[in-house]
Design a protein around this motif. Structure first.
Motif, PDB file in Angstrom:
ATOM      1  N   VAL A  69       3.658  71.015  72.159  1.00 36.12           N
ATOM      2  CA  VAL A  69       2.815  71.229  70.980  1.00 36.12           C
ATOM      3  C   VAL A  69       3.664  71.745  69.816  1.00 36.12           C
ATOM      4  CG1 VAL A  69       0.809  72.524  70.130  1.00 36.12           C
ATOM      5  CG2 VAL A  69       0.869  71.775  72.496  1.00 36.12           C
ATOM      6  N   HIS A  70       3.269  71.409  68.612  1.00 36.56           N
ATOM      7  CA  HIS A  70       3.862  71.882  67.366  1.00 36.56           C
ATOM      8  C   HIS A  70       3.981  73.410  67.416  1.00 36.56           C
ATOM      9  CE1 HIS A  70       3.545  73.037  63.088  1.00 36.56           C
ATOM     10  NE2 HIS A  70       3.827  71.785  62.759  1.00 36.56           N
ATOM     11  N   ARG A  71       5.194  73.932  67.249  1.00 30.45           N
ATOM     12  CA  ARG A  71       5.450  75.375  67.372  1.00 30.45           C
ATOM     13  C   ARG A  71       4.602  76.213  66.407  1.00 30.45           C
ATOM     14  NH1 ARG A  71      10.512  78.593  65.566  1.00 30.45           N
ATOM     15  NH2 ARG A  71      10.621  76.806  64.198  1.00 30.45           N
ATOM     16  N   GLY A  72       4.385  75.723  65.200  1.00 31.19           N
ATOM     17  CA  GLY A  72       3.555  76.458  64.238  1.00 31.19           C
ATOM     18  C   GLY A  72       2.116  76.591  64.706  1.00 31.19           C
ATOM     19  N   PHE A  73       1.602  75.550  65.387  1.00 29.62           N
ATOM     20  CA  PHE A  73       0.238  75.614  65.919  1.00 29.62           C
ATOM     21  C   PHE A  73       0.142  76.695  66.997  1.00 29.62           C
ATOM     22  CE2 PHE A  73      -0.642  70.803  65.120  1.00 29.62           C
ATOM     23  CZ  PHE A  73      -0.621  71.024  63.764  1.00 29.62           C
ATOM     24  N   ILE A  74       1.156  76.721  67.882  1.00 26.55           N
ATOM     25  CA  ILE A  74       1.155  77.727  68.953  1.00 26.55           C
ATOM     26  C   ILE A  74       1.188  79.128  68.367  1.00 26.55           C
ATOM     27  CG2 ILE A  74       2.453  78.670  70.907  1.00 26.55           C
ATOM     28  CD1 ILE A  74       3.389  75.768  71.450  1.00 26.55           C
ATOM     29  N   GLN A  75       2.073  79.357  67.398  1.00 25.84           N
ATOM     30  CA  GLN A  75       2.144  80.683  66.766  1.00 25.84           C
ATOM     31  C   GLN A  75       0.826  81.038  66.097  1.00 25.84           C
ATOM     32  OE1 GLN A  75       5.769  80.311  64.370  1.00 25.84           O
ATOM     33  NE2 GLN A  75       6.609  81.985  65.593  1.00 25.84           N
ATOM     34  N   GLY A  76       0.213  80.058  65.442  1.00 26.83           N
ATOM     35  CA  GLY A  76      -1.059  80.311  64.768  1.00 26.83           C
ATOM     36  C   GLY A  76      -2.146  80.746  65.725  1.00 26.83           C
ATOM     37  N   VAL A  77      -2.291  80.035  66.843  1.00 23.63           N
ATOM     38  CA  VAL A  77      -3.344  80.391  67.794  1.00 23.63           C
ATOM     39  C   VAL A  77      -3.006  81.679  68.534  1.00 23.63           C
ATOM     40  CG1 VAL A  77      -2.667  79.089  69.870  1.00 23.63           C
ATOM     41  CG2 VAL A  77      -5.077  79.372  69.325  1.00 23.63           C
ATOM     42  N   GLN A  78      -1.739  81.900  68.866  1.00 20.09           N
ATOM     43  CA  GLN A  78      -1.376  83.127  69.568  1.00 20.09           C
ATOM     44  C   GLN A  78      -1.563  84.367  68.702  1.00 20.09           C
ATOM     45  OE1 GLN A  78       2.580  82.168  71.009  1.00 20.09           O
ATOM     46  NE2 GLN A  78       1.771  81.559  73.000  1.00 20.09           N
ATOM     47  N   THR A  79      -1.486  84.211  67.398  1.00 25.66           N
ATOM     48  CA  THR A  79      -1.698  85.328  66.480  1.00 25.66           C
ATOM     49  C   THR A  79      -3.132  85.848  66.551  1.00 25.66           C
ATOM     50  OG1 THR A  79      -0.002  84.517  64.974  1.00 25.66           O
ATOM     51  CG2 THR A  79      -1.637  86.017  64.038  1.00 25.66           C
ATOM     52  N   VAL A  80      -4.086  84.937  66.658  1.00 30.85           N
ATOM     53  CA  VAL A  80      -5.498  85.331  66.616  1.00 30.85           C
ATOM     54  C   VAL A  80      -6.182  85.349  67.978  1.00 30.85           C
ATOM     55  CG1 VAL A  80      -5.780  84.544  64.231  1.00 30.85           C
ATOM     56  CG2 VAL A  80      -6.265  82.966  66.110  1.00 30.85           C
ATOM     57  N   TRP A  81      -5.540  84.740  68.996  1.00 29.54           N
ATOM     58  CA  TRP A  81      -6.245  84.559  70.262  1.00 29.54           C
ATOM     59  C   TRP A  81      -6.671  85.840  70.966  1.00 29.54           C
ATOM     60  CZ3 TRP A  81      -9.165  80.884  71.133  1.00 29.54           C
ATOM     61  CH2 TRP A  81      -9.805  80.803  72.361  1.00 29.54           C
ATOM     62  N   PRO A  82      -5.860  86.875  71.052  1.00 28.60           N
ATOM     63  CA  PRO A  82      -6.324  88.089  71.754  1.00 28.60           C
ATOM     64  C   PRO A  82      -7.641  88.638  71.187  1.00 28.60           C
ATOM     65  CG  PRO A  82      -3.970  88.220  71.382  1.00 28.60           C
ATOM     66  CD  PRO A  82      -4.463  87.014  70.611  1.00 28.60           C
ATOM     67  N   GLU A  83      -7.772  88.627  69.888  1.00 35.84           N
ATOM     68  CA  GLU A  83      -9.001  89.130  69.269  1.00 35.84           C
ATOM     69  C   GLU A  83     -10.172  88.188  69.544  1.00 35.84           C
ATOM     70  OE1 GLU A  83     -10.719  90.608  64.936  1.00 35.84           O
ATOM     71  OE2 GLU A  83      -8.625  90.044  65.111  1.00 35.84           O
ATOM     72  N   GLY A 105      -7.146  76.541  71.331  1.00 37.80           N
ATOM     73  CA  GLY A 105      -8.049  77.589  71.798  1.00 37.80           C
ATOM     74  C   GLY A 105      -8.877  77.114  72.981  1.00 37.80           C
ATOM     75  N   MET A 106      -9.294  75.857  72.938  1.00 37.65           N
ATOM     76  CA  MET A 106     -10.056  75.307  74.050  1.00 37.65           C
ATOM     77  C   MET A 106      -9.183  75.251  75.304  1.00 37.65           C
ATOM     78  SD  MET A 106     -12.561  72.127  74.012  1.00 37.65           S
ATOM     79  CE  MET A 106     -13.431  71.604  75.465  1.00 37.65           C
ATOM     80  N   ALA A 107      -7.917  74.893  75.137  1.00 34.38           N
ATOM     81  CA  ALA A 107      -6.988  74.893  76.282  1.00 34.38           C
ATOM     82  C   ALA A 107      -6.827  76.310  76.828  1.00 34.38           C
ATOM     83  CB  ALA A 107      -5.637  74.318  75.877  1.00 34.38           C
ATOM     84  N   SER A 108      -6.745  77.284  75.940  1.00 34.99           N
ATOM     85  CA  SER A 108      -6.623  78.683  76.371  1.00 34.99           C
ATOM     86  C   SER A 108      -7.852  79.126  77.146  1.00 34.99           C
ATOM     87  CB  SER A 108      -6.409  79.598  75.164  1.00 34.99           C
ATOM     88  OG  SER A 108      -5.194  79.295  74.525  1.00 34.99           O
ATOM     89  N   LEU A 109      -9.022  78.710  76.691  1.00 36.89           N
ATOM     90  CA  LEU A 109     -10.256  79.071  77.393  1.00 36.89           C
ATOM     91  C   LEU A 109     -10.287  78.448  78.786  1.00 36.89           C
ATOM     92  CD1 LEU A 109     -12.771  78.830  74.456  1.00 36.89           C
ATOM     93  CD2 LEU A 109     -12.221  80.879  75.749  1.00 36.89           C
ATOM     94  N   GLY A 110      -9.749  77.232  78.897  1.00 38.06           N
ATOM     95  CA  GLY A 110      -9.658  76.602  80.210  1.00 38.06           C
ATOM     96  C   GLY A 110      -8.791  77.410  81.152  1.00 38.06           C
ATOM     97  N   GLU A 111      -7.703  77.960  80.626  1.00 41.98           N
ATOM     98  CA  GLU A 111      -6.825  78.804  81.434  1.00 41.98           C
ATOM     99  C   GLU A 111      -7.522  80.106  81.822  1.00 41.98           C
ATOM    100  OE1 GLU A 111      -3.526  78.335  82.594  1.00 41.98           O
ATOM    101  OE2 GLU A 111      -4.062  76.276  82.112  1.00 41.98           O
TER     102      GLU A 111
END
Length: 92
Positions: free
Chosen positions: A33-47, A77-83
């Motif tokens: 995945v595009h590194r910027g996308f990963i950083q973007g989702v990881q920034t907000v995902w815990p909250e 985010g949907m992939a993260s929810l699957g995990e």
């Protein structure tokens, strides 16, 4: 229902442009995945994950949506929810 909505990029901000230009791919869940996308989702995902956990009650549906760059973040985010083994009703 809970709706998680990611708004579109604000290209006038330096942070928006920097996220868009980080084009190197990196492994994330099941794909490269595009590194910027990963950083973007990881920034907000815990909250976001904490809000879902605190707000979701039995049988409450969960939906994700996004526009522009944030459509990619909604997908990740949907992939993260699957995990996290959380059921998602849809992604738009």
């Amino acid at each position: 229902m809970i709706i998680i909505a990611f708004r579109g990029t604000e290209p006038t901000t330096l942070q928006g442009w920097m996220t868009d230009v980080k084009i190197c791919r990196k492994s994330y869940h099941y794909a490269k995945v595009h590194r910027g996308f990963i950083q973007g989702v990881q920034t907000v995902w815990p909250e976001i994950s904490a809000v879902i956990t605190n707000w979701q009650i039995k049988a409450q549906s969960l939906w994700l949506t996004g526009h522009s760059l944030e459509a990619a973040l909604a997908t990740l985010g949907m992939a993260s929810l699957g995990e996290e083994v959380k059921s998602v009703n849809g992604l738009y």
